[in-house]
Enzyme design. Structure first.
Site, PDB file in Angstrom:
ATOM      1  N   LYS A 108       0.833  -1.228   0.000  1.00  0.00           N
ATOM      2  CA  LYS A 108       0.000   0.000   0.000  1.00  0.00           C
ATOM      3  C   LYS A 108       0.860   1.267   0.000  1.00  0.00           C
ATOM      4  O   LYS A 108       0.505   2.270  -0.622  1.00  0.00           O
ATOM      5  CB  LYS A 108      -0.950   0.002   1.199  1.00  0.00           C
ATOM      6  N   LYS A 123      -4.468   3.526   2.523  1.00  0.00           N
ATOM      7  CA  LYS A 123      -5.466   2.672   1.864  1.00  0.00           C
ATOM      8  C   LYS A 123      -6.576   3.523   1.260  1.00  0.00           C
ATOM      9  O   LYS A 123      -7.038   3.277   0.145  1.00  0.00           O
ATOM     10  CB  LYS A 123      -6.024   1.660   2.877  1.00  0.00           C
TER      11      LYS A 123
HETATM   12  N1  HSE Z   1      -1.678  -3.062  10.428  1.00  0.00           N
HETATM   13  C1  HSE Z   1      -2.656  -3.280   9.418  1.00  0.00           C
HETATM   14  C2  HSE Z   1      -4.006  -3.387  10.112  1.00  0.00           C
HETATM   15  C3  HSE Z   1      -2.332  -4.517   8.642  1.00  0.00           C
HETATM   16  O1  HSE Z   1      -4.053  -3.411  11.336  1.00  0.00           O
HETATM   17  O2  HSE Z   1      -5.030  -3.415   9.446  1.00  0.00           O
HETATM   18  C4  HSE Z   1      -2.964  -4.600   7.290  1.00  0.00           C
HETATM   19  O3  HSE Z   1      -2.656  -3.534   6.456  1.00  0.00           O
END
Ligand code: HSE
Length: 438
Positions: free
Chosen positions: A107, A207
């Site tokens: 990402k 994201k």
């Molecule tokens: N650290 C991220 C989460 C992992 O907790 O969603 C996935 O991108």
């Protein structure tokens, strides 16, 4: 006999090892679905000797991922190294230049260099597939790019970070403090190496920048996102939200407004009956509002080896079938620069919690300041005095006051609260949580 799709895979962490395992387990089904076998022929990782519990005997070891990316023996390069810089970026670039399609779960790479890489992929007539970069196993990219290609989407919002949702769920259900829940999330392996990336909202923002581009046809731009994390949320806020008919979630929201595409990440109160409010623990969810149809909510595992591997393999399968979409759903040259909608002009309801000085006139002062900004209240709750508050009307001590406003603007709320603070009828800074209606 059809030729197999030969895969070179760089990065054998939790996700990479799961991809090796899942391709092996699903070998026959994948060959049937794609019309040809999928075979990992070469791998690259930092340590060759590490025991990962997977069988790498039939795969060539290539220590340099950039070399692997342009290896003549592979058809597709799978990048599971991570990070926006090198070697991930150099390897993906090398793969394109060598005419290989790329599948990535990265990402950060997409948020920072997604458009440049998409341009190069298009120029080289190869695929750049990244379903695994957002929401683990949930097919968000395909839903936006293909499933809803004929719809006009007005808003997309979701729980894009499992760690934050886990923490908020535990705090609400078990009445635990933030720090304790964060430690639990780290112990369970949900959090990023640096958990502030999760809890301060930056993971969600990366994201969201990808989803917003796919949704609105804009260039990926994480810098245009307003970001606020969850570290200031207290069990008292979650309790108050519950009593008022809401739950608190860290949402990434991208919405088309008259002033441009508003992109924001912040703790958000959502009505308890909404689909997104039902999503608990490490689970992710995305709600899409499109004109003419009822909202669509996709829910599922957003992190973890198998969840992410599931999306990686679906992207590899597309390449095996010969399916190639433009990375962001339209040619990169047609992606527009999104006009950043200023946060001060954000419109919506607000939850405001403050510690008010318990003396005659406080409520009137707060009401006056809100009225001066044309803010209308949906509800107002003043908590009981603490055990030492007594009954005397002259007694002055802090009491929690909680307000829910009807739709107003961020600017109006900030001005009203600034005036209330200057009036010295509250202690400290008010807590402010935006409300997202479904
Ligand atoms: N650290 C991220 C989460 C992992 O907790 O969603 C996935 O991108």
């Amino acid at each position: 006999m059809v030729s197999p799709l030969k895969v070179g895979l760089a990065g054998l962490g939790t996700v990479g090892a799961s991809v090796v395992r899942l391709i092996d387990q699903q070998r026959e089904a994948l060959a049937a679905r794609c019309g040809r076998p999928i075979v990992i022929v070469a791998v690259s990782a930092r340590s060759k000797s590490k025991n990962r519990g997977i069988n790498l005997r039939k795969m060539r070891w290539v220590s340099d991922p950039v070399k692997l990316a342009s290896d003549p023996g592979i058809d597709v390069f799978v990048e599971l190294i991570g990070g926006a810089g090198n070697p991930a970026r150099a390897a993906v670039t090398a793969a394109f230049k060598a005419g290989k399609s790329v599948v990535t779960a990265n990402k950060a790479l997409l948020a920072h260099h997604g458009i440049a890489l998409a341009e190069l992929a298009e120029k080289c007539h190869v695929a750049l597939n990244f379903e695994a970069a957002v929401c683990g196993a949930i097919p968000t990219v395909k839903t936006l790019r293909e499933g809803l290609a004929g719809n006009s989407i007005t808003r997309i919002y979701g729980i894009l970070n499992g760690t934050c949702n886990y923490i908020l769920t535990r705090m609400a259900q078990e009445k635990l403090a933030f720090a304790e829940c964060l430690k639990e999330a780290q112990r369970l392996g949900y959090a990023e190496a640096n958990p502030s990336f999760d809890i301060e909202g930056h993971d969600t923002a990366q994201k969201l920048s990808i989803l917003a581009s796919l949704t609105f046809g804009t260039r990926v731009d994480p810098e245009s996102i307003y970001v606020e994390g969850i570290s200031s949320i207290t069990p008292a806020d979650l309790n108050a939200a519950d009593e008022l008919g809401y739950r608190v979630k860290l949402l990434g929201v991208a919405v088309r407004t008259e002033k441009g595409i508003e992109q924001r990440v912040h703790p958000t109160m959502v009505p308890k009956e909404s689909a997104i409010a039902q999503v608990m623990g490490v689970t992710n969810a995305v709600t899409i509002d499109a004109e003419g149809i009822a909202p669509i909510t996709l829910v599922g595992p957003g992190a973890g080896g198998m969840a992410t591997a599931s999306s990686v393999i679906s992207d590899i399968a597309d390449i095996a079938r010969g399916v190639r979409a433009t990375p962001f759903g339209r040619p990169s040259a047609q992606l527009t620069i999104s006009r950043k909608a200023p946060m001060q002009r954000h419109e919506g309801g607000y939850y405001i919690s403050m510690l008010a000085v318990d003396k005659p006139g406080t409520a009137a002062t707060i009401a006056k300041r809100l009225a001066q900004q044309s803010i209308s209240l949906e509800s107002i709750v003043q908590r009981h005095r603490g055990p030492h508050g007594g009954d005397s009307p002259k007694r002055s001590g802090p009491v929690p006051v909680i307000l829910i406003t009807y739709a107003t603007t961020e600017d109006a709320v900030r001005r009203a609260l600034g005036a209330v603070k200057r009036d010295k009828v509250i202690l400290g800074d008010p807590q402010l949580i935006r409300i997202e209606k479904n």
